[in-house]
Design a protein around this motif. Structure first.
Motif, PDB file in Angstrom:
ATOM      1  N   VAL A  12     -22.095  12.802  -7.182  1.00  0.00           N
ATOM      2  CA  VAL A  12     -21.846  13.735  -6.082  1.00  0.00           C
ATOM      3  C   VAL A  12     -20.405  13.559  -5.633  1.00  0.00           C
ATOM      4  N   GLU A  13     -19.726  14.664  -5.390  1.00  0.00           N
ATOM      5  CA  GLU A  13     -18.367  14.598  -4.854  1.00  0.00           C
ATOM      6  C   GLU A  13     -18.422  14.734  -3.334  1.00  0.00           C
ATOM      7  N   LEU A  14     -17.716  13.845  -2.660  1.00  0.00           N
ATOM      8  CA  LEU A  14     -17.703  13.805  -1.199  1.00  0.00           C
ATOM      9  C   LEU A  14     -16.308  14.100  -0.665  1.00  0.00           C
ATOM     10  N   ALA A  15     -16.272  14.600   0.558  1.00  0.00           N
ATOM     11  CA  ALA A  15     -15.039  14.675   1.334  1.00  0.00           C
ATOM     12  C   ALA A  15     -15.153  13.620   2.429  1.00  0.00           C
ATOM     13  N   PRO A  16     -14.573  12.415   2.229  1.00  0.00           N
ATOM     14  CA  PRO A  16     -14.637  11.405   3.279  1.00  0.00           C
ATOM     15  C   PRO A  16     -14.008  11.931   4.572  1.00  0.00           C
ATOM     16  N   ALA A  17     -14.635  11.637   5.681  1.00  0.00           N
ATOM     17  CA  ALA A  17     -14.105  12.034   6.985  1.00  0.00           C
ATOM     18  C   ALA A  17     -13.380  10.852   7.633  1.00  0.00           C
TER      19      ALA A  17
ATOM     20  N   ALA B  73     -13.197   4.792  -0.750  1.00  0.00           N
ATOM     21  CA  ALA B  73     -13.318   6.020   0.044  1.00  0.00           C
ATOM     22  C   ALA B  73     -12.040   6.478   0.715  1.00  0.00           C
ATOM     23  N   MET B  74     -10.964   5.702   0.641  1.00  0.00           N
ATOM     24  CA  MET B  74      -9.763   6.052   1.394  1.00  0.00           C
ATOM     25  C   MET B  74      -8.955   7.119   0.636  1.00  0.00           C
ATOM     26  N   GLN B  75      -9.597   8.270   0.480  1.00  0.00           N
ATOM     27  CA  GLN B  75      -9.010   9.401  -0.221  1.00  0.00           C
ATOM     28  C   GLN B  75      -9.719  10.664   0.262  1.00  0.00           C
ATOM     29  N   GLN B  76      -9.154  11.802  -0.058  1.00  0.00           N
ATOM     30  CA  GLN B  76      -9.707  13.046   0.482  1.00  0.00           C
ATOM     31  C   GLN B  76     -10.845  13.611  -0.346  1.00  0.00           C
ATOM     32  N   ARG B  77     -10.990  13.174  -1.580  1.00  0.00           N
ATOM     33  CA  ARG B  77     -12.154  13.519  -2.403  1.00  0.00           C
ATOM     34  C   ARG B  77     -12.594  12.256  -3.136  1.00  0.00           C
ATOM     35  N   TRP B  78     -13.907  12.036  -3.187  1.00  0.00           N
ATOM     36  CA  TRP B  78     -14.438  10.784  -3.727  1.00  0.00           C
ATOM     37  C   TRP B  78     -15.740  11.080  -4.445  1.00  0.00           C
ATOM     38  N   THR B  79     -15.834  10.708  -5.699  1.00  0.00           N
ATOM     39  CA  THR B  79     -17.048  10.921  -6.476  1.00  0.00           C
ATOM     40  C   THR B  79     -17.807   9.615  -6.620  1.00  0.00           C
ATOM     41  N   VAL B  80     -19.110   9.655  -6.276  1.00  0.00           N
ATOM     42  CA  VAL B  80     -19.941   8.448  -6.278  1.00  0.00           C
ATOM     43  C   VAL B  80     -21.289   8.768  -6.915  1.00  0.00           C
ATOM     44  N   PRO B  81     -22.027   7.748  -7.353  1.00  0.00           N
ATOM     45  CA  PRO B  81     -23.396   7.990  -7.826  1.00  0.00           C
ATOM     46  C   PRO B  81     -24.266   8.519  -6.693  1.00  0.00           C
TER      47      PRO B  81
ATOM     48  N   LEU C  14       0.857  -1.185   0.000  1.00  0.00           N
ATOM     49  CA  LEU C  14       0.000   0.000   0.000  1.00  0.00           C
ATOM     50  C   LEU C  14       0.889   1.229   0.000  1.00  0.00           C
ATOM     51  N   ASP C  15       0.420   2.287  -0.644  1.00  0.00           N
ATOM     52  CA  ASP C  15       1.127   3.552  -0.557  1.00  0.00           C
ATOM     53  C   ASP C  15       0.116   4.690  -0.566  1.00  0.00           C
ATOM     54  N   THR C  16       0.594   5.870  -0.266  1.00  0.00           N
ATOM     55  CA  THR C  16      -0.237   7.063  -0.394  1.00  0.00           C
ATOM     56  C   THR C  16       0.314   7.881  -1.549  1.00  0.00           C
ATOM     57  N   ALA C  17      -0.586   8.434  -2.338  1.00  0.00           N
ATOM     58  CA  ALA C  17      -0.164   9.150  -3.528  1.00  0.00           C
ATOM     59  C   ALA C  17      -1.140  10.278  -3.807  1.00  0.00           C
ATOM     60  N   PRO C  18      -0.677  11.311  -4.513  1.00  0.00           N
ATOM     61  CA  PRO C  18      -1.596  12.387  -4.897  1.00  0.00           C
ATOM     62  C   PRO C  18      -2.703  11.844  -5.795  1.00  0.00           C
ATOM     63  N   SER C  19      -3.890  12.402  -5.631  1.00  0.00           N
ATOM     64  CA  SER C  19      -5.003  12.044  -6.502  1.00  0.00           C
ATOM     65  C   SER C  19      -5.590  13.324  -7.083  1.00  0.00           C
ATOM     66  N   HIS C  20      -6.106  13.207  -8.271  1.00  0.00           N
ATOM     67  CA  HIS C  20      -6.617  14.381  -8.966  1.00  0.00           C
ATOM     68  C   HIS C  20      -8.112  14.195  -9.201  1.00  0.00           C
ATOM     69  N   GLY C  21      -8.910  14.938  -8.477  1.00  0.00           N
ATOM     70  CA  GLY C  21     -10.350  14.821  -8.614  1.00  0.00           C
ATOM     71  C   GLY C  21     -10.847  15.476  -9.892  1.00  0.00           C
ATOM     72  N   SER C  22     -12.083  15.213 -10.213  1.00  0.00           N
ATOM     73  CA  SER C  22     -12.727  15.839 -11.364  1.00  0.00           C
ATOM     74  C   SER C  22     -14.137  16.233 -10.955  1.00  0.00           C
ATOM     75  N   PRO C  23     -14.707  17.220 -11.581  1.00  0.00           N
ATOM     76  CA  PRO C  23     -16.065  17.647 -11.213  1.00  0.00           C
ATOM     77  C   PRO C  23     -17.053  16.499 -11.358  1.00  0.00           C
ATOM     78  N   PRO C  24     -18.005  16.384 -10.438  1.00  0.00           N
ATOM     79  CA  PRO C  24     -19.002  15.313 -10.559  1.00  0.00           C
ATOM     80  C   PRO C  24     -19.853  15.507 -11.809  1.00  0.00           C
ATOM     81  N   GLY C  25     -20.110  14.410 -12.501  1.00  0.00           N
ATOM     82  CA  GLY C  25     -20.919  14.464 -13.705  1.00  0.00           C
ATOM     83  C   GLY C  25     -22.395  14.302 -13.390  1.00  0.00           C
ATOM     84  N   PRO C  26     -23.211  14.182 -14.411  1.00  0.00           N
ATOM     85  CA  PRO C  26     -24.648  13.967 -14.192  1.00  0.00           C
ATOM     86  C   PRO C  26     -24.896  12.732 -13.326  1.00  0.00           C
ATOM     87  N   GLY C  27     -25.723  12.888 -12.305  1.00  0.00           N
ATOM     88  CA  GLY C  27     -26.040  11.768 -11.426  1.00  0.00           C
ATOM     89  C   GLY C  27     -24.990  11.481 -10.377  1.00  0.00           C
TER      90      GLY C  27
END
Length: 347
Positions: free
Chosen positions: A28-33, A118-126, A13-26
């Motif tokens: 939602v972008e979340l900030a996992p706590a 979900a193990m990231q700081q931004r997560w896009t889901v239906p 396992l490692d931690t790495a930068p992730s690049h989010g994208s705007p949520p599309g139709p249907g």
């Protein structure tokens, strides 16, 4: 830029930068706590699910967090809403879906296993995966809603009724949650567990616990049930001995609910199934009603989630947390704090 925990190969396992994208139709972008590490995540970590998991994979499906952005056409959700996620995406066309069993879709995308988790700081889901959380529920405790939903579904599949006698074989997080949900349904519950730490925690939660290595379980069972045997057992240990115990404790027309993932075939005493007319049912995942019931149980304290959280670690320490869980010891549930990439805290 945000950070994600990624699995790339067995025990890697490692931690790495992730690049989010705007949520599309249907979407939602979340900030996992907070994200819980569960037994399935450990199976992935061990490399047992490499045939299924596409690497590099972002893990995690037991979570709580808040809405950050909503995609086009989304109604009913707004930034700041507290949520958890029912991490299932089904095709709605297979025979299972058409029969009303979408949660076990024959082409199911289990988000966090088959697609990024979900193990990231931004997560896009239906958007359809979102489950609303009450504002009064602390987000660390809310991370246990998903495993509680598993327990709710398991108890429902077993048909547990008020006054029945139930034996839970395996006192890990899901086993304890099953015991608590069954007790809330009016059952009398016994937990069979080898670990002294887990037995102690179960007892602190008011559960009666048996040690299969030391206790005379046949005698205890006879005294408790008046020689009838248990009405229901749950196999949550994942061990061959646990299967034997879950079968042996059942009385006439008892029901065994198989919860644990067994990576290899197990022998089972079919003669006892014949002789006592036993029933075996499988239990996998959950549906929306299970999740909603789980939210209520955690929110009202029926599930004392804070007692099950052993430790909270920052996102950057998630790889070490997997190793700690793998080594056993006095831990029950470890949460990853996705809002904190630097410092951990004891729960």
């Amino acid at each position: 830029m945000t950070i994600a925990v990624r699995y790339s190969a067995a025990r890697t396992l490692d931690t790495a930068p992730s690049h989010g994208s705007p949520p599309g139709p249907g979407e939602v972008e979340l900030a996992p706590a907070y994200v819980g590490i569960c037994g399935t995540d450990l199976h992935i970590f061990h490399g047992d699910m490499d045939a299924r998991v596409q690497t590099p994979a972002v893990l995690g499906h037991e979570m709580s967090g808040r809405v950050v952005r909503v995609g086009p056409g989304i109604e009913g959700w707004q930034p700041g809403d507290a949520v958890t996620v029912m991490p299932l995406r089904w095709d709605a066309t297979c025979p299972a879906c058409r029969a009303g069993h979408q949660h076990i879709c024959q082409h199911l995308d289990f988000i966090g296993i088959d697609s990024p988790g979900a193990m990231q700081q931004r997560w896009t889901v239906p958007a359809h995966t979102l489950i609303r959380l009450p504002d009064s529920l602390a987000l660390d405790r809310a991370a246990l809603v998903e495993p509680t939903a598993v327990a709710v579904h398991d108890v429902g599949r077993a048909g547990v009724r008020d006054g029945e006698k139930v034996v839970v074989v395996g006192g890990g997080p899901v086993g304890i949650l099953i015991a608590l949900v069954a007790r809330a349904a009016g059952a009398e519950v016994r937990v069979a567990e080898l670990s002294a730490h887990r037995r102690r925690l179960a007892e602190e939660l008011g559960l009666t616990v048996w040690n299969p290595a030391e206790d005379d379980m046949p005698t205890l069972l006879r005294e408790w049930t008046g020689e009838a045997g248990a009405d229901v057992s749950f196999e949550v240990s994942g061990a061959a001995g646990g299967v034997d115990t879950a079968v042996d404790v059942l009385g006439v027309r008892g029901r065994l609910c198989l919860v644990a993932i067994h990576p290899r075939p197990r022998e089972i005493n079919l003669h006892r199934f014949f002789w006592r007319e036993l029933t075996l049912v499988g239990a996998r995942l959950y549906d929306r009603s299970d999740f909603e019931h789980a939210v209520a149980l955690v929110a009202d304290g029926t599930i004392p989630a804070e007692r099950l959280i052993s430790k909270v670690v920052p996102l950057t320490q998630a790889p070490a947390a997997f190793e700690a869980l793998e080594s056993g010891g006095d831990v029950m549930k470890i949460l990853v704090d996705c809002t904190d990439a630097s410092q951990g805290a004891a729960a």
